[in-house]
Every structure is written in C-alpha cells, then in structure tokens.
Enzyme design. Sequence first.
Site, short mmCIF file in Angstrom:
data_model
loop_
_atom_site.label_atom_id
_atom_site.label_comp_id
_atom_site.label_asym_id
_atom_site.label_seq_id
_atom_site.Cartn_x
_atom_site.Cartn_y
_atom_site.Cartn_z
N CYS A 188 6.66 2.92 -6.58
CA CYS A 188 4.70 2.95 -6.28
C CYS A 188 4.81 3.11 -4.70
O CYS A 188 5.67 2.32 -3.82
CB CYS A 188 5.31 1.54 -6.35
SG CYS A 188 2.96 1.32 -5.61
N CYS A 208 3.15 0.79 -2.56
CA CYS A 208 3.46 -0.72 -2.09
C CYS A 208 4.45 0.11 -1.06
O CYS A 208 4.29 -1.19 -0.54
CB CYS A 208 4.17 -0.82 -3.45
SG CYS A 208 3.37 -0.99 -5.42
N ASP A 209 5.40 0.77 -0.94
CA ASP A 209 6.32 0.29 -0.77
C ASP A 209 6.50 2.06 0.72
O ASP A 209 7.39 2.16 1.62
CB ASP A 209 7.76 1.00 -1.56
CG ASP A 209 7.73 -0.34 -2.30
OD1 ASP A 209 7.22 -1.34 -2.12
OD2 ASP A 209 8.34 -0.11 -3.35
#
Length: 313
Positions: free
Chosen positions: A131, A134-135
């Site tokens: 992701c 997200c990261d």
Amino acid sequence: MERVLIIGSGPAGLTAAIYAARANLKPLVLAGGLYGGQLMLTTEVENYPGFVEGILGPELMVRFREQAERFGARIENVDVTSVDFSATPLAVRTPDAEHFAETVIVATGASARWLDIPGEERLRGRGVSSCATCDGAFFREKHIFVAGGGDSAAEEALFLTRFGHRVTVVHRRNRLRASKIMADRVLAHEKIDVLWDTVVHEVLGETHVTALRLRNVLDGAVRDVPADALFVAIGHIPNTSVFTGQLDLDEQGYIVSPDGTSTNVEGVFVAGDVYDVRYRQAITAAGAGCRAAMDAERYLEAAEFKVSSLAPL
Ligand code: NAP
C-alpha cells in the site's frame, strides 16, 4: 431478523446499502474491521464520474458511508467469521453475534496478493508493503521498487515518485499489462525505470529492506540490487474463505454467479470484485451493488406475494 444484510463495505457493499436503505429495508452492513475496501488503500481516483478534479479514495468511501447512513443503513465495523446458508433464515456470525436475514448481499471484495518469496513476510512493515498510500511517505529520497505490471503497479509507481528519488518497476514480462494511459505515464516518467523479464526472488535485510535478489526469467541470471522498499502490486485474491462450502466458487475462489447478482443459494446475492474478475472498478462495483440491492428487494417482494397469496381468506 434482518430483511437485507450486507457483508462488505467497498463501493459495492455501500451502494447496495444506499439502495436498500432508500427502499426502506433498513439494511445491516457488516463492514469488516477495516471498512471501505480497496479504495481506502488508494490515492487519487480520477475515473469516478462526477468528480471532475478527482477525489481521494478514502474520502470517496467516507461519502459512500455517510450517504448510506443518511438513509438509515446500520453499519458495524466487524468481520464475519462464518455463515450458514443451508437453511432459511440465512445465518451470519461475527465474533460477538449471530445475525439472521431474509437476504444477504456478499460484497467482500478481494485482497492484495503477495509474491510468497523469502524475506517478504518477515520484512512486511519494514520496507515491504502492498500500500503506497499507507507507507510511501516512509521512503522519502529512497530507492523504491514496485513488483507487478498491471494498473495497480503503475498507480503505485506513479504515486511513489512523490517520495522516492528513484522508482524501479520489476515486471516478469516485456510489456506492461496496465491500461495504455497508465503505462504511458509510467514509461514517460523521469523518476521511473522498468526492469523487464525480471522477478523479485528474495527480499534481503535484517531489520529492514536493504536489497532485493532479482532473477532474470529469460536467462535465469540472479543479482542483488540495493533497495530501500518493495511495494508488491501483483493483483488480488477474493475474500471468500468464509463462504467455502456455502456458495459455489470458481477455482480461483471467486463467487460464481450466472447473471452477476444471484448465487447458487436463493436469497444470497453478490456484488463487486468478489465476483467480478473482469472490470474490477469502483464504478462497476457500485453499479453491481445497486443491482444486487434491487434484486434483493424484488426477491423480498416476490416472497411476500407468495406468502400473502397462500394465506387463508
Ligand atoms: P492485474 O491486472 O491482474 O495485474 C497483476 C500484475 O502482476 C500483472 O502484470 C502480472 O504479470 C503480475 N503478477 C501476478 N502474479 C505475479 C507474480 N507471482 N510474480 C510477479 N508478477 C506477478 O492486477 P491489478 O494491477 O491489481 O489490476 C486489477 C484490476 O483493477 C485491473 O482490471 C485494473 O485495470 C484495475 N485497476 C485499475 C486502476 C485504475 O484505473 N486507476 C488501478 C488499479 C487497478 P503478467 O502481466 O505477466 O500477468
């Protein structure tokens, strides 16, 4: 007893909830511990009609949810642990409750597929991710790798150029599977390069990713390249484990439906990526959710008609 119980809360589940709620069926949505589906893990959505400038995936899903709740849908962020569709009413269990329903709409979607190579699981959250939204921000000015050649890989790679000083796509063939517009953007981007005919063989590093072991699929040559992160974007697996033995599934685990809404169990309908291997778009999932809710409503009406026509005068 629920009239309509919806499992899943991506575009399919929440559109079904909007339609069922507006039909005054007060649907219960078992949204999963992480509600919102795959759009919660995406960035800009540019192809959802009505949003001329695009909209962030999570923001779109908040709007879906609020719209469903506005019409009376009840949404619980819980996972379904098992179902029993062998009798009526249909039974759906969560860790703390057992629900019974006249109709169920299954819209559980699909989850990211992993490469299943040494180091991948051990270093997940330490440089390995599925992701970018997200990261990605953890890897500012780093060399980021993306595995895959489809639209997801293209989207992840383009997004990651905001952070990395270099983004390298590793693809097992010599052309991208991604749609032309996405592939063209990837190939034209000055920060992105593509390693063709190559697979990631192993993720290396003790406490975090430091290198990738790559293998050329044509000549078998193996080499290690320094790397700070690996984003895996190689497709999805349908979320159907709780339906095994209850609904007909194909060999990949997708729910089988002859018409795109009904299943082998009367009163159980399907919508979105858990069935649709072909289109897999937010807009097609939303359309499928609408269809499933309308079919559930018609099914309930037909069942009521049957009961009232059997009742003594
Ligand atoms: P996908 O289209 O199935 O692509 C998966 C990619 O990963 C393929 O290039 C495949 O290689 C590669 N792959 C699969 N297993 C692998 C393995 N074990 N090792 C190495 N590579 C592997 O999946 P997706 O990109 O997630 O897209 C799914 C659907 O969603 C598509 O219909 C796509 O158009 C849509 N989507 C659209 C957007 C958008 O429009 N913005 C964004 C994301 C997804 P091969 O090419 O050799 O098969």
